[in-house]
Scaffold this motif. Structure first.
Motif, PDB file in Angstrom:
ATOM      1  N   PHE A   1       0.863  -1.183   0.000  1.00  0.00           N
ATOM      2  CA  PHE A   1       0.000   0.000   0.000  1.00  0.00           C
ATOM      3  C   PHE A   1       0.897   1.230   0.000  1.00  0.00           C
ATOM      4  N   SER A   2       0.517   2.253  -0.766  1.00  0.00           N
ATOM      5  CA  SER A   2       1.341   3.457  -0.864  1.00  0.00           C
ATOM      6  C   SER A   2       0.457   4.694  -0.947  1.00  0.00           C
ATOM      7  N   GLU A   3       0.772   5.686  -0.121  1.00  0.00           N
ATOM      8  CA  GLU A   3       0.101   6.989  -0.135  1.00  0.00           C
ATOM      9  C   GLU A   3      -1.413   6.849   0.003  1.00  0.00           C
ATOM     10  N   GLU A   4      -1.836   5.971   0.915  1.00  0.00           N
ATOM     11  CA  GLU A   4      -3.261   5.836   1.215  1.00  0.00           C
ATOM     12  C   GLU A   4      -3.642   6.812   2.328  1.00  0.00           C
ATOM     13  N   GLN A   5      -4.943   7.038   2.497  1.00  0.00           N
ATOM     14  CA  GLN A   5      -5.414   7.980   3.512  1.00  0.00           C
ATOM     15  C   GLN A   5      -6.318   7.270   4.505  1.00  0.00           C
ATOM     16  N   ALA A   6      -6.005   7.442   5.799  1.00  0.00           N
ATOM     17  CA  ALA A   6      -6.847   6.877   6.848  1.00  0.00           C
ATOM     18  C   ALA A   6      -8.168   7.638   6.919  1.00  0.00           C
ATOM     19  N   SER A   7      -9.139   7.041   7.584  1.00  0.00           N
ATOM     20  CA  SER A   7     -10.440   7.693   7.730  1.00  0.00           C
ATOM     21  C   SER A   7     -10.348   8.841   8.731  1.00  0.00           C
ATOM     22  N   GLY A   8     -11.427   9.586   8.854  1.00  0.00           N
ATOM     23  CA  GLY A   8     -11.466  10.690   9.810  1.00  0.00           C
ATOM     24  C   GLY A   8     -11.436  10.247  11.253  1.00  0.00           C
ATOM     25  N   THR A   9     -11.594   8.931  11.483  1.00  0.00           N
ATOM     26  CA  THR A   9     -11.512   8.393  12.844  1.00  0.00           C
ATOM     27  C   THR A   9     -10.281   7.510  13.037  1.00  0.00           C
ATOM     28  N   GLY A  10      -9.314   7.603  12.120  1.00  0.00           N
ATOM     29  CA  GLY A  10      -8.048   6.897  12.289  1.00  0.00           C
ATOM     30  C   GLY A  10      -8.044   5.447  11.868  1.00  0.00           C
ATOM     31  N   LEU A  11      -9.063   5.016  11.088  1.00  0.00           N
ATOM     32  CA  LEU A  11      -9.093   3.648  10.584  1.00  0.00           C
ATOM     33  C   LEU A  11      -8.342   3.567   9.258  1.00  0.00           C
ATOM     34  N   LEU A  12      -7.655   2.451   9.022  1.00  0.00           N
ATOM     35  CA  LEU A  12      -6.988   2.258   7.739  1.00  0.00           C
ATOM     36  C   LEU A  12      -8.033   2.070   6.648  1.00  0.00           C
ATOM     37  N   ARG A  13      -7.874   2.811   5.559  1.00  0.00           N
ATOM     38  CA  ARG A  13      -8.796   2.743   4.437  1.00  0.00           C
ATOM     39  C   ARG A  13      -8.028   2.862   3.128  1.00  0.00           C
ATOM     40  N   VAL A  14      -8.586   2.251   2.072  1.00  0.00           N
ATOM     41  CA  VAL A  14      -8.155   2.491   0.700  1.00  0.00           C
ATOM     42  C   VAL A  14      -9.357   3.105   0.006  1.00  0.00           C
ATOM     43  N   GLY A  15      -9.316   4.415  -0.199  1.00  0.00           N
ATOM     44  CA  GLY A  15     -10.535   5.116  -0.574  1.00  0.00           C
ATOM     45  C   GLY A  15     -11.493   5.040   0.601  1.00  0.00           C
ATOM     46  N   SER A  16     -12.665   4.478   0.371  1.00  0.00           N
ATOM     47  CA  SER A  16     -13.616   4.272   1.471  1.00  0.00           C
ATOM     48  C   SER A  16     -13.697   2.805   1.878  1.00  0.00           C
ATOM     49  N   ASP A  17     -12.827   1.963   1.312  1.00  0.00           N
ATOM     50  CA  ASP A  17     -12.911   0.516   1.518  1.00  0.00           C
ATOM     51  C   ASP A  17     -11.887   0.016   2.535  1.00  0.00           C
ATOM     52  N   THR A  18     -12.207  -1.127   3.143  1.00  0.00           N
ATOM     53  CA  THR A  18     -11.253  -1.817   4.005  1.00  0.00           C
ATOM     54  C   THR A  18     -10.114  -2.367   3.152  1.00  0.00           C
ATOM     55  N   PRO A  19      -8.856  -2.157   3.540  1.00  0.00           N
ATOM     56  CA  PRO A  19      -7.734  -2.626   2.713  1.00  0.00           C
ATOM     57  C   PRO A  19      -7.719  -4.151   2.566  1.00  0.00           C
ATOM     58  N   GLN A  20      -7.357  -4.594   1.370  1.00  0.00           N
ATOM     59  CA  GLN A  20      -7.132  -6.007   1.084  1.00  0.00           C
ATOM     60  C   GLN A  20      -5.919  -6.111   0.166  1.00  0.00           C
ATOM     61  N   PHE A  21      -5.183  -7.211   0.286  1.00  0.00           N
ATOM     62  CA  PHE A  21      -4.043  -7.413  -0.601  1.00  0.00           C
ATOM     63  C   PHE A  21      -3.874  -8.902  -0.869  1.00  0.00           C
ATOM     64  N   PHE A  22      -3.121  -9.215  -1.916  1.00  0.00           N
ATOM     65  CA  PHE A  22      -2.773 -10.594  -2.225  1.00  0.00           C
ATOM     66  C   PHE A  22      -1.349 -10.852  -1.741  1.00  0.00           C
TER      67      PHE A  22
END
Length: 256
Positions: free
Chosen positions: A134-155
């Motif tokens: 993950f690179s240059e992603e933005q956390a939510s306004g409450t400090g949760l990890l997000r990719v856009g508005s989604d929960t992060p997932q990776f392979f």
């Protein structure tokens, strides 16, 4: 100075250490908590500096509100107190947590990646060993990890089986969180024959390729290339006999 870990809930411990303070026997430093430039609380009022100018102290995190702070260390090398040596390090009071849907799996498996306690609306990155996931992603306004508005997932990246460290970097707070992950199986491509004449059909099987979930990965096409030191040739690989259909990954990635 440094603080390890650089975060923690109230009442937990962090180790504050420093170098290149005055190397005068029995000199001491004071460790304090600051909110920006405003003093908040004393953490330790008297920590002895070693003869080489270094120190290390286990400190209890004060019962202040969750949020970003600075730990400041101050020393007075002269008896009049007119000359100061000081340094600060970023510190976050509160729990920063990263959880994975699995802590071990094969290459190509899909992993759900959640976290909280990060800087509100702050930038974050993550690596899997030496691989950026993950690179240059933005956390939510409450400090949760997000990719856009989604929960992060990776392979799981294509790395050899073994133990790896997933490191998540809170860029704004300059803090890292680490969690371990075990890769159990590598990507496999198995040929029925390793040599054959032109126009001869050879069966190919594959395992541990990325899942095709239709969401973060909707690409099921497989490209095969035959190559040597001087040239390469695209291969026409098909499934289901002659002429069959162009080979694609199945949904699970377990077998191509």
């Amino acid at each position: 100075i440094s603080a390890e870990p650089g975060f923690g809930p109230q009442g937990s411990s962090t180790t504050v250490s420093g170098e290149n303070f005055q190397n005068i026997k029995d000199k001491k430093v004071k460790i304090m908590l600051y909110d920006g430039t405003a003093f908040v609380a004393d953490i330790k009022t008297s920590v002895k500096v070693d003869s080489d100018g270094s120190f290390e102290a286990t400190c209890t995190i004060p019962t202040e509100n969750d949020g970003p702070y600075k730990i400041k260390v101050v020393s007075k090398p002269d008896d009049d107190g007119d000359f100061y040596i000081s340094d600060t390090v970023e510190f976050r009071i509160g729990t920063i947590m990263v959880l994975l849907s699995k802590d071990e799996s094969r290459v190509g498996d899909q992993i759900v990646f959640t976290g909280n306690g990060f800087t509100d609306d702050g930038e974050w990155n993550a690596t899997f060993g030496d691989v950026t996931i993950f690179s240059e992603e933005q956390a939510s306004g409450t400090g949760l990890l997000r990719v856009g508005s989604d929960t992060p997932q990776f392979f799981v990246p294509q790395v050899q089986p073994g133990e790896y460290t997933i490191t998540v970097w809170d860029v704004d707070a300059e803090l890292t969180v680490e969690t371990d992950f075990t890769v159990t199986e590598y990507t496999v491509l198995d040929f029925e024959l390793l040599e054959a004449p032109n126009e001869f059909n050879v069966s190919i099987d594959g395992w541990n390729w990325p899942e095709v979930d239709g969401d973060i990965n909707d690409e099921d096409r497989i490209e095969f290339v035959l190559f040597n030191e001087t040239d390469d040739w695209d291969m026409d690989v098909r499934q289901g006999g002659t002429p069959g259909t162009v080979a694609i990954l199945n949904k699970t990635g377990d077998k191509a």
